[in-house]
Scaffold this motif. Structure first.
Motif, PDB file in Angstrom:
ATOM      1  N   GLY A 130       0.812  -1.214   0.000  1.00  0.00           N
ATOM      2  CA  GLY A 130       0.000   0.000   0.000  1.00  0.00           C
ATOM      3  C   GLY A 130       0.843   1.261   0.000  1.00  0.00           C
ATOM      4  N   SER A 131       1.908   1.283   0.792  1.00  0.00           N
ATOM      5  CA  SER A 131       2.753   2.480   0.859  1.00  0.00           C
ATOM      6  C   SER A 131       3.484   2.716  -0.453  1.00  0.00           C
ATOM      7  N   MET A 132       3.979   1.665  -1.105  1.00  0.00           N
ATOM      8  CA  MET A 132       4.676   1.839  -2.374  1.00  0.00           C
ATOM      9  C   MET A 132       3.718   2.203  -3.499  1.00  0.00           C
ATOM     10  N   LEU A 133       2.481   1.694  -3.427  1.00  0.00           N
ATOM     11  CA  LEU A 133       1.475   2.097  -4.414  1.00  0.00           C
ATOM     12  C   LEU A 133       1.148   3.580  -4.253  1.00  0.00           C
ATOM     13  N   GLY A 134       1.021   4.023  -2.985  1.00  0.00           N
ATOM     14  CA  GLY A 134       0.788   5.442  -2.733  1.00  0.00           C
ATOM     15  C   GLY A 134       1.951   6.298  -3.207  1.00  0.00           C
ATOM     16  N   ALA A 135       3.189   5.797  -3.029  1.00  0.00           N
ATOM     17  CA  ALA A 135       4.367   6.526  -3.508  1.00  0.00           C
ATOM     18  C   ALA A 135       4.352   6.649  -5.023  1.00  0.00           C
ATOM     19  N   LEU A 136       3.896   5.608  -5.701  1.00  0.00           N
ATOM     20  CA  LEU A 136       3.819   5.651  -7.158  1.00  0.00           C
ATOM     21  C   LEU A 136       2.830   6.722  -7.619  1.00  0.00           C
ATOM     22  N   PHE A 137       1.687   6.806  -6.955  1.00  0.00           N
ATOM     23  CA  PHE A 137       0.712   7.854  -7.283  1.00  0.00           C
ATOM     24  C   PHE A 137       1.291   9.236  -6.986  1.00  0.00           C
ATOM     25  N   GLY A 138       2.013   9.347  -5.878  1.00  0.00           N
ATOM     26  CA  GLY A 138       2.609  10.632  -5.521  1.00  0.00           C
ATOM     27  C   GLY A 138       3.611  11.116  -6.549  1.00  0.00           C
ATOM     28  N   LEU A 139       4.397  10.202  -7.092  1.00  0.00           N
ATOM     29  CA  LEU A 139       5.369  10.565  -8.126  1.00  0.00           C
ATOM     30  C   LEU A 139       4.695  10.909  -9.446  1.00  0.00           C
ATOM     31  N   SER A 140       3.487  10.396  -9.655  1.00  0.00           N
ATOM     32  CA  SER A 140       2.807  10.578 -10.937  1.00  0.00           C
ATOM     33  C   SER A 140       2.020  11.877 -11.026  1.00  0.00           C
ATOM     34  N   MET A 141       1.730  12.495  -9.889  1.00  0.00           N
ATOM     35  CA  MET A 141       0.876  13.688  -9.889  1.00  0.00           C
ATOM     36  C   MET A 141       1.708  14.953 -10.057  1.00  0.00           C
ATOM     37  N   PRO A 142       1.455  15.767 -11.091  1.00  0.00           N
ATOM     38  CA  PRO A 142       2.169  17.033 -11.257  1.00  0.00           C
ATOM     39  C   PRO A 142       1.840  18.010 -10.121  1.00  0.00           C
ATOM     40  N   HIS A 143       2.794  18.857  -9.762  1.00  0.00           N
ATOM     41  CA  HIS A 143       2.589  19.814  -8.676  1.00  0.00           C
ATOM     42  C   HIS A 143       1.396  20.720  -8.926  1.00  0.00           C
ATOM     43  N   PHE A 144       1.344  21.284 -10.149  1.00  0.00           N
ATOM     44  CA  PHE A 144       0.309  22.277 -10.422  1.00  0.00           C
ATOM     45  C   PHE A 144      -1.084  21.648 -10.380  1.00  0.00           C
ATOM     46  N   TRP A 145      -1.215  20.390 -10.895  1.00  0.00           N
ATOM     47  CA  TRP A 145      -2.531  19.730 -10.875  1.00  0.00           C
ATOM     48  C   TRP A 145      -2.969  19.453  -9.450  1.00  0.00           C
ATOM     49  N   LEU A 146      -2.058  18.947  -8.637  1.00  0.00           N
ATOM     50  CA  LEU A 146      -2.389  18.666  -7.243  1.00  0.00           C
ATOM     51  C   LEU A 146      -2.746  19.951  -6.509  1.00  0.00           C
ATOM     52  N   MET A 186       9.196  10.048  -3.286  1.00  0.00           N
ATOM     53  CA  MET A 186      10.570   9.673  -3.628  1.00  0.00           C
ATOM     54  C   MET A 186      11.351   9.249  -2.388  1.00  0.00           C
ATOM     55  N   PHE A 187      11.221  10.004  -1.284  1.00  0.00           N
ATOM     56  CA  PHE A 187      11.955   9.680  -0.068  1.00  0.00           C
ATOM     57  C   PHE A 187      11.453   8.369   0.558  1.00  0.00           C
ATOM     58  N   ALA A 188      10.164   8.084   0.431  1.00  0.00           N
ATOM     59  CA  ALA A 188       9.640   6.830   0.964  1.00  0.00           C
ATOM     60  C   ALA A 188      10.257   5.638   0.221  1.00  0.00           C
ATOM     61  N   ARG A 189      10.328   5.726  -1.096  1.00  0.00           N
ATOM     62  CA  ARG A 189      10.925   4.653  -1.891  1.00  0.00           C
ATOM     63  C   ARG A 189      12.427   4.534  -1.597  1.00  0.00           C
ATOM     64  N   LEU A 190      13.098   5.681  -1.476  1.00  0.00           N
ATOM     65  CA  LEU A 190      14.533   5.659  -1.190  1.00  0.00           C
ATOM     66  C   LEU A 190      14.808   5.065   0.185  1.00  0.00           C
ATOM     67  N   THR A 191      14.037   5.492   1.192  1.00  0.00           N
ATOM     68  CA  THR A 191      14.229   4.977   2.550  1.00  0.00           C
ATOM     69  C   THR A 191      14.008   3.471   2.592  1.00  0.00           C
ATOM     70  N   ARG A 192      12.970   3.001   1.939  1.00  0.00           N
ATOM     71  CA  ARG A 192      12.704   1.556   1.908  1.00  0.00           C
ATOM     72  C   ARG A 192      13.865   0.810   1.273  1.00  0.00           C
ATOM     73  N   SER A 193      14.350   1.303   0.135  1.00  0.00           N
ATOM     74  CA  SER A 193      15.431   0.629  -0.574  1.00  0.00           C
ATOM     75  C   SER A 193      16.705   0.578   0.263  1.00  0.00           C
ATOM     76  N   VAL A 194      17.059   1.704   0.883  1.00  0.00           N
ATOM     77  CA  VAL A 194      18.286   1.763   1.681  1.00  0.00           C
ATOM     78  C   VAL A 194      18.161   0.900   2.934  1.00  0.00           C
ATOM     79  N   MET A 195      17.008   0.932   3.574  1.00  0.00           N
ATOM     80  CA  MET A 195      16.818   0.135   4.783  1.00  0.00           C
ATOM     81  C   MET A 195      16.864  -1.358   4.476  1.00  0.00           C
ATOM     82  N   LEU A 196      16.310  -1.777   3.354  1.00  0.00           N
ATOM     83  CA  LEU A 196      16.380  -3.192   2.979  1.00  0.00           C
ATOM     84  C   LEU A 196      17.826  -3.632   2.795  1.00  0.00           C
ATOM     85  N   GLU A 197      18.634  -2.757   2.196  1.00  0.00           N
ATOM     86  CA  GLU A 197      20.040  -3.087   1.996  1.00  0.00           C
ATOM     87  C   GLU A 197      20.774  -3.166   3.328  1.00  0.00           C
TER      88      GLU A 197
END
Length: 311
Positions: A130-146, A186-197
């Motif tokens: 759920g969190s990564m799906l939400g991150a994907l939506f967050g990356l997909s939404m342009p600033h001005f539209w949001l 972006m930071f949620a995806r980065l934090t997850r990736s780094v923590m897994l490593e």
């Protein structure tokens, strides 16, 4: 630590000098600055008078030395459109841009880091998905539209927040959130990736084998080392935020430096554009200097290696 700081400071001075060169010469590489500032039907007398008034009839190296002296004294000339010192305009708008960038960064980090850590710890679970799906939506939404969607919901429909302006916390909520959502993803995806490593490294397994609690293993052992790439990206993104808030500042009527630069470009206000670019670039370099110093605090090995290279 003092030697580490002095070495980084020396690099920063060289970079700032290079920035002064680039900010001075970029306008000359694009053509005659006077021709950019005057209308197309300007007479030869008007062109020559403008060139003489701005000192563009001097040799290029003389102009640069004069510009460099202005940088060192804080005098970068007067605005051609507003007829006041350009540094006065820049410093008047800069706090608004810093406020918006800091708020957006705070919103992103305060939400993204806990979500990323939890997602890594619960890898493969519904929370992770759920969190990564939400991150994907967050990356997909342009600033001005949001920003426009938030304005329609919270200002027009519900009437909870003001649509534009600056002055209160309520004015800051929507632009900071609209600007911070993509960073948050972006930071949620980065934090997850780094923590897994980090969680797969030997010292973490050793800490668990010693019987330490999972909270202590994650908080004290794993997360501290995972912070280094997060700090790196945060420093870079903060610099980009300062220069990249133009759209959000325009949507919400935020009186920041980004809007001032756009207005200066349309008004052909060359000294104001040059001063704004120089100040933003200097802030970006100083933020990266702060990031380097934070490295030394988070991981003493970086500091020792740097000092060893210096020897």
């Amino acid at each position: 630590m003092a030697r580490f700081f002095l070495r980084r400071l020396r690099h920063t001075v060289f970079v700032l000098f290079a920035i002064s060169l680039i900010s001075f010469f970029f306008i000359h590489l694009s053509g005659d600055p006077v021709m950019l500032m005057l209308p197309a039907d300007a007479s030869a007398e008007q062109i020559e008078a403008m060139r003489e008034r701005l000192g563009f009839d001097d040799p290029l190296h003389v102009q640069y030395l004069r510009f460099l002296g202005g940088v060192l004294t804080g005098d970068l000339g007067n605005s051609l459109y507003y007829h006041v010192p350009v540094m006065e305009l820049v410093l008047d708008r800069l706090p608004a841009s810093l406020e918006l960038a800091l708020a957006a960064m705070a919103v992103a980090l305060l939400v993204a880091i806990p979500v990323g850590v939890l997602s890594a710890v619960k890898r493969g679970s519904l929370i992770d998905f759920g969190s990564m799906l939400g991150a994907l939506f967050g990356l997909s939404m342009p600033h001005f539209w949001l920003g426009i969607m938030m304005m329609l919901l919270f200002s027009v429909t519900l009437g909870w927040l003001p649509t534009s302006g600056r002055g209160t916390l309520a004015h800051l909520v929507m632009p900071a959130t609209a600007l911070g959502v993509s960073l948050m993803a972006m930071f949620a995806r980065l934090t997850r990736s780094v923590m897994l490593e980090v969680l797969s490294l030997d010292y973490v397994r050793t800490a668990r084998a010693k019987g330490l609690s999972e909270a202590l293993v994650i908080g004290q052992h794993a997360f501290k080392n995972a912070l280094i790439p997060i700090v790196t990206v945060a420093g870079m993104e903060f610099g980009f935020l300062l220069g990249g808030t133009v759209v959000i500042e325009t949507v919400f009527g935020w009186p920041g430096l980004g809007r001032l630069v756009v207005e200066a470009i349309f008004n052909r206000d060359y000294p104001l554009v040059q001063a704004s670019v120089l100040v933003l670039a200097m802030i970006f370099v100083l933020v990266n200097l702060a990031v380097d110093l934070i490295y030394g605090c988070l991981d003493p090995q970086i500091r020792v290696f740097d000092e060893g290279e210096m020897k």
